[in-house]
Structure formats: C-alpha cells, structure tokens
Write an enzyme that holds these catalytic residues in place. Structure first.
Site, short mmCIF file in Angstrom:
data_model
loop_
_atom_site.label_atom_id
_atom_site.label_comp_id
_atom_site.label_asym_id
_atom_site.label_seq_id
_atom_site.Cartn_x
_atom_site.Cartn_y
_atom_site.Cartn_z
N GLY A 150 -1.30 -8.18 7.37
CA GLY A 150 0.07 -7.75 7.09
C GLY A 150 0.14 -6.27 6.81
O GLY A 150 -0.86 -5.63 6.45
N GLN A 151 1.33 -5.71 7.01
CA GLN A 151 1.51 -4.29 6.76
C GLN A 151 2.95 -4.07 6.33
O GLN A 151 3.89 -4.45 7.02
CB GLN A 151 1.21 -3.48 8.02
CG GLN A 151 1.17 -1.98 7.77
CD GLN A 151 0.47 -1.23 8.90
OE1 GLN A 151 -0.16 -1.84 9.74
NE2 GLN A 151 0.58 0.07 8.91
N GLY A 152 3.12 -3.48 5.12
CA GLY A 152 4.45 -3.23 4.57
C GLY A 152 4.68 -1.75 4.38
O GLY A 152 3.87 -0.90 4.77
N GLY A 153 5.82 -1.46 3.75
CA GLY A 153 6.19 -0.07 3.55
C GLY A 153 5.27 0.68 2.61
O GLY A 153 5.21 1.90 2.64
N GLY A 186 1.82 -0.42 1.92
CA GLY A 186 0.39 -0.70 2.03
C GLY A 186 0.04 -1.65 3.15
O GLY A 186 0.89 -2.25 3.80
N VAL A 190 -2.42 -5.04 4.18
CA VAL A 190 -2.99 -6.22 3.54
C VAL A 190 -4.12 -6.77 4.40
O VAL A 190 -3.94 -7.00 5.60
CB VAL A 190 -1.92 -7.31 3.30
CG1 VAL A 190 -2.54 -8.50 2.58
CG2 VAL A 190 -0.76 -6.75 2.50
N LYS A 198 -4.57 -5.74 -0.88
CA LYS A 198 -3.57 -4.76 -0.47
C LYS A 198 -4.08 -3.35 -0.75
O LYS A 198 -4.41 -3.01 -1.88
CB LYS A 198 -2.26 -5.00 -1.22
CG LYS A 198 -1.15 -4.00 -0.86
CD LYS A 198 0.13 -4.33 -1.61
CE LYS A 198 1.21 -3.31 -1.31
NZ LYS A 198 2.45 -3.60 -2.05
N ASP A 257 13.61 -5.86 -3.06
CA ASP A 257 13.26 -5.89 -1.63
C ASP A 257 13.07 -7.34 -1.17
O ASP A 257 12.06 -7.69 -0.57
CB ASP A 257 11.99 -5.07 -1.38
CG ASP A 257 11.85 -4.68 0.09
OD1 ASP A 257 12.86 -4.73 0.83
OD2 ASP A 257 10.73 -4.33 0.50
#
Length: 695
Positions: A421-424, A426, A428, A442, A534
């Site tokens: 996974g990849q968020g705003g 970081g 994962v 993360k 969020d």
C-alpha cells in the site's frame, strides 16, 4: 504579483512579531529582591503564562506578592508575600496567623480571621500542617466543602516543649486539593484558671518542620506573625495525555517530560529529563548536565576518565589500564610480554596491528552507526515519543521499539515486492517478524519536518485507542533515516479494493462494513475526542470475516475537552473532504460524518466518488445528486448490480437517506456517528428478517 507581495510582507511581519516576543522574553526580569521569578511566573505583562502566574514586585521594598483573594478582618488585599518559587511545582508564601484573645470569663475581646482563596494553587497536603496553639481552645480551618479542627488544653503536667499532641499545642494534616481556607479560634472553657499561660489562642497553616512548640509561645506569640506555607502549582487544565495532543497549548519544551503530579493538581507539570537541568517551560531551558564536573554527579572510579555525553556520560579507564571504570568495576593495568623472539614479536606485532586496524575500522563504523541512529532517533521525534510513553498510565499501550535489523529481516530488506500500500504520508510493506507474526510496516515519506509531526501524531493517537474496529499499533522503529510504524497485518485488503474489483459484496456485508465503520468513528468522537480527518475506502481495512479496521491516523487531531471544533488548515482527500471544513477551516466531528456519507454512496453504487458524473453547475454536491435521483425514481439505475433486488429496495433507500443526511452542506444538520450507527444496526436487523422470510 500583488498577492505575492502581500504574502511576503505578512511573512516579514510575522517573523518580526515572533522575534519581538523572544526579545521581550529575554528582557523579562527574573528576580524581585532576593527571590528568583522563573517562567511561567513573571512580574511584567508578556513575561508570564497567564494572569494566574503574575507576581507583583513592590518597586519600593522589592518584595514579591502573589495576586490572589486574601481577606483579613473587614478589609480585602490581593497580595500574599512570595518567599520562593521552585520549578518542581512548589511555591512558598508567607501566611499570617489567626488569633482570638479572651478575658478571664472566656469572652472574646479581639480576634483576627484570615481567609484566603489561592485560585488554581492548592495548599500542599504533603508539605504543610495545621497548628493550634493555646490553652483550652479549639482551632478551626474551613474550606468550601468541609472543615476540621484540633483541641488544645493546658494540663500542667503534660505541657512539653516540642510536643504538639493536644496539650498547649495541637495539629492536623491539610486536606488534599484545598484552595480556600478560613481559620478561626474559639474558647472551649473559662480562661480564668489558665490566665498565667496567656489569654490568646492561635491557629495557622505552616510548612512542616518550620514550627516547633515552646511553652513560652502560650504567652509571648506575636499576633502579627506569619509562617511559610507551601502551595502546589501546575500548568494547563488537563492531564498529560490530553495536553500532549494539542501542540498549541502544550508548554513542556525539548528535553523535558510531562508529569501528572498528584490527583489534586488542576493540570500537569514539566520536568527536565534525566541528564538535563534547568527550566522545562522555556525554549532550550533544559540544559545538558556535565556529570564529569563533579565526582558527586557520576559513579566513575577515582582517578579514571569521565566523558560527558548529551544527556549522560561514560566512564573510561585511564591510559595504561583497561576494564570497567564505573564503581563496582575494576581498571586493570596492561602487561607486555618480554619473552618473545624478535621475529615472532615482529610477526605478532604486524598481525596485532592488522587486527587492531580492523577493530578500529569496525569500531569507527559501529560508532558512526550508533551516532547516526541517535541522530535519527532525535530527528524522527524520538524524544516526544519517549516523553509520551514515559508518562503512559497503561503499559499495554506503550508498544515495542523495534531495531532496524529486525524490520529489515521482516521485509527482506524492504523489498519492493513487499509493498502492499501507498498513502499520502508513507509506504506500507508486508513483513514477518522472527516469531512468525505477520505485520504491516509503514515507512513515512521524509519530505520536510511536518511529516515527522504527522508520524508522531499517529503514534500518539493510536496509543490512546483500543477498539476491535481500529487497526492496532504494535510498535515503531526510530533509528532509521525515515521513521517506521509496525501494525497488525489485516488480511483482506481495503474496502477500496473490494469496491473497484467488483468483488462479491452482498448487501449484508456492506451494511456490516458501514455499521462497524460508524461504530469505530463514534468511539473516536465520544470516548477519545479524536477526529480522523481522512475517512475513505482506502483507509478502511478488512479481515477475512469482513470485519472493519480503520487505519491511517497521520492527519488525525485530538479535540481538547470543552472545545467544539479546531481551527486548522484544511487537510484530507478531495471528494471525501467536508466542504464546510474546506471553506471555514473549522474541523468538527461532523467533518468525519460527511466523509462517511461519501463512503456510504460508494458502498451503494459500487463506484469511486470521482467516477460519478455529478455536474457541479447543476448540483450543489453529492447529497443533492442522490436526492435528485430518488425524486426522479432513477436511484435504482446507479445502484450496484449485486443489491438491485426488489426485496432490498426499502432497506437500500433508507441507507441512501442516511447518506443524504450525512452529506448535508451544513454541519449542524448532519447526524452524529452514534445516531448513524444505531440506524445502520436497525437496518441490519431488518435485512436479516427479510432474508429469513425469503428462505
């Protein structure tokens, strides 16, 4: 260009304003006469935290006074003399005695009744005591909700200097948390038989060990005397857990730790960490202690070398010795062999030099790694986290500090194939710990220092939460270039994945996901006062039983008790962000409610919000879009095919109405998450009845 110039001018003015405040703080008087006045106390405006900490310095006598409500007889004065202010949370003041004088028949002829309200500074229950002195008297001390007293007689055979057990002198402890006190003395008998021992009785609060009874006090004690009394002081109006969540009001500075103190304190205290000394309430106030300056500050063996470090020290054996240089250890002299052959000696010398060079090289690299890890620890917010976990009342929530090597092994050196996974804020990775526990790791994106604040914020938020529908934090690693968080691994991907991949999400599963998400958000709002900020499908994880686990608290905020909103710059994901919050920058619990309404829409339609064809020129938002479809009987056309069954329509229509209410453009018109949760649970029960009838 005009806007740019205005912004530049505003920036210059703000910098000048901050510099002016700092310049003013450096010029604040720090003494009044012989008494030190440390911040948060101060004698001039701008030099104290707030009016509670204002010390009035008499310009003539140079005597400091605490501003409070203090009554004496029929007049009011606002000053009690300050004797000492200590940064350990204690304030010594001079407090006068109360007295009553009688004639031989026991009739009062004169008296003094001091009454004081020390505001937010309670009398210390551990460092003071209440004393009564006199013959056949009862000394009383009244506070707002209770009173206490002690009785003193004058049995000639039992009067003793230094004894205060009810014969000429009596005493009582001070109740915890007392901020108001009225002291008075009354006669218990006719005073004719004890006239030789004085005609007055006295009552007063005094610091422990600062008064010793003497028989002569019965006749010679002065009515104008005062005694030192200790007050407890603190800052803020919440305990450490809540205070640390609000960076704007939290006053403990770097290299310090928050301390809740005793239960009677209104707020909290700040203390310098071990190895530091100074004022923890001001910038750069906690200075490193050089333990090597004095033998009393370190436990190095006499004659050995003490090396000061930042916040600590090391003991090293002096030249020509080796071993443990701390007390209890031993430094042993080095010996050289004299019976070696020249050639063997040369060979061994060369070999030894080579080995020594290797060890020096390895040692240098090891020291460099240790130094880098320490620097990263500090840079990655380690001190803030250390303070938070140091004061954590629940050891279960402290988490584990992982080493870099542990997490490298768990992720195959952070192999790109392990990215899940990849968020705003970081990336994962999937990992497996040495004990075979699967985890999600993360790694924050180190763009600027604000990212570190997001990382620390997420750790603090998750440390307060223990809920089955919120992802559990297992620990963190701070000795790497970028900080790492270690979570429990959730096996069934995100809700976003299931919506986009057209997976088999029955209406029952969708209601389960919606109800559990609402349950978690209600818990955050009502129990921990946290706003997620969020809420979206990619932050809703699912396990194999489709149980919800809300994740990604990087931009979440804590709302202090008594506050209805936070004023903060708008952050979140476009499409899910509350338009009222975006417009006003006022963050409330109803901002999460709006985002949840968007998630409900996606659950019903099986589509991402960005893919819906909502013409902004025609509709004012997602709520009006849904309403228009339902009014035109076209709502069924946008539903996911899996829930278009006739018998489901009324339940689905009710869910859509919940979404419409959540998406109201006015936050005050939206329901609470508790109301949403209750309605969704009701619909789940209705759905079960419908499915049971269809079997």
């Amino acid at each position: 260009m005009k806007i740019s110039r205005m912004l530049l001018l505003l920036q210059i003015l703000l910098v000048g304003f901050v510099n002016a405040i700092q310049y003013k703080r450096t010029r604040c008087p720090n003494k009044c006469g012989n008494v030190d006045i440390p911040y948060p106390f101060g004698t001039t405006e701008g030099c104290y935290l707030d009016k509670s900490y204002h010390i009035e310095c008499n310009s003539t006598t140079q005597i400091p006074y605490l501003t409070t409500d203090y009554y004496l007889l029929s007049f009011l004065t606002n000053y009690i003399e300050v004797l000492e202010i200590k940064l350990d949370g204690h304030l010594r003041v001079a407090f006068p005695i109360s007295y009553s004088c009688y004639d031989k028949q026991g009739t009062p002829v004169s008296s003094s009744l001091p009454s004081v309200n020390t505001s937010r500074f309670p009398f210390s229950s551990t460092q003071n005591r209440f004393i009564g002195v006199g013959c056949d008297i009862e000394a009383h001390i009244n506070e707002m909700q209770s009173s206490m007293s002690c009785i003193s007689d004058c049995d000639h055979s039992k009067l003793r200097n230094g004894s205060c057990i009810g014969h000429g002198c009596c005493h009582n402890p001070i109740p915890e948390g007392m901020t108001t006190a009225a002291i008075y003395v009354v006669a218990t008998k006719n005073h004719s038989r004890v006239w030789d021992y004085g005609k007055c009785g006295y009552g007063f609060i005094v610091q422990k060990h600062m008064y010793t009874f003497n028989i002569q006090d019965l006749s010679t004690m002065s009515k104008n005397m005062s005694f030192p009394v200790v007050l407890d002081w603190s800052v803020g109006y919440t305990k450490c857990k809540e205070a640390q969540m609000d960076n704007q009001t939290y006053v403990c500075k770097e290299n310090s730790v928050c301390d809740n103190g005793n239960g009677s304190l209104y707020g909290y205290r700040c203390k310098c960490l071990d190895g530091f000394m100074g004022n923890p309430y001001i910038e750069d106030g906690c200075k490193d202690v050089n333990e090597c300056e004095s033998a009393g500050l370190n436990d190095c063996l006499p004659g050995q070398y003490c090396n000061n470090t930042y916040g600590s020290y090391n003991c090293v054996c002096s030249k020509g010795f080796q071993g443990d240089a701390k007390r209890g250890g031993e430094c042993i002299p080095l010996h050289k062999s004299e019976d070696r052959a020249v050639i063997a000696g040369i060979g061994e010398g060369v070999a030894g030099a080579a080995v020594a060079m290797i060890f020096v090289y390895w040692g240098a690299k090891r020291r460099l790694r240790i130094k880098c890890r320490k620097d990263y620890f500090k840079k990655n917010g380690g001190i803030m986290l250390q303070e938070m976990w140091f004061t954590c009342e629940d050891p279960v929530n402290k988490g584990k500090i992982f080493t870099e090597e542990e997490l490298k092994k768990a992720t195959d050196n952070f192999n790109i194939d392990k990215v899940i996974g990849q968020g705003g804020y970081g990336i994962v990775y999937f990992g497996t710990l040495a004990n075979k526990t699967p985890v999600a790791i993360k790694k924050s994106k180190m763009i600027d220092q604000s990212q570190i604040k997001q990382f620390v914020n997420e750790v603090i938020i998750l440390s307060q939460i223990n809920h089955p529908n919120i992802v559990k934090l297992l620990g963190c690693c701070l000795e790497t270039h970028v900080p790492l968080l270690v979570y429990e691994y959730i096996t069934n991907n995100t809700l976003c994945h299931h919506i986009h991949s057209h997976a088999t999400l029955t209406l029952g599963k969708r209601l389960k996901i919606a109800a559990e998400t609402a349950e978690a958000l209600d818990y955050m709002h009502s129990t921990t006062q946290i706003i997620h900020r969020d809420v979206k499908p990619s932050n809703i994880l699912l396990d194999n039983e489709f149980t919800v686990k809300i994740s990604d608290f990087g931009i979440s905020r804590f709302v202090p008790l008594g506050h209805t909103h936070l004023s903060t710059s708008a952050k979140g994901t476009i499409g899910y962000m509350d338009p009222e919050y975006f417009r006003t920058s006022k963050l409330t619990e109803k901002s999460d409610v709006y985002s949840f309404g968007v998630v409900l829409m996606e659950l019903l339609m099986g589509k991402e919000i960005h893919s819906l064809e909502i013409a902004l020129t025609t509709y004012k938002g997602a709520a009006e879009y849904l309403t228009s479809l339902m009014t035109a009987d076209a709502f069924v056309l946008v539903l996911d095919d899996l829930i278009k069954r006739y018998e489901y329509f009324e339940v689905v229509k009710c869910v859509a109405k919940i979404a419409i209410n959540c998406l109201d453009l006015e936050g005050t018109n939206r329901p609470t998450m508790k109301q949403v949760k209750q309605e969704l649970e009701r619909l789940r029960f209705v759905l079960l009845e419908i499915e049971a009838e269809s079997i």
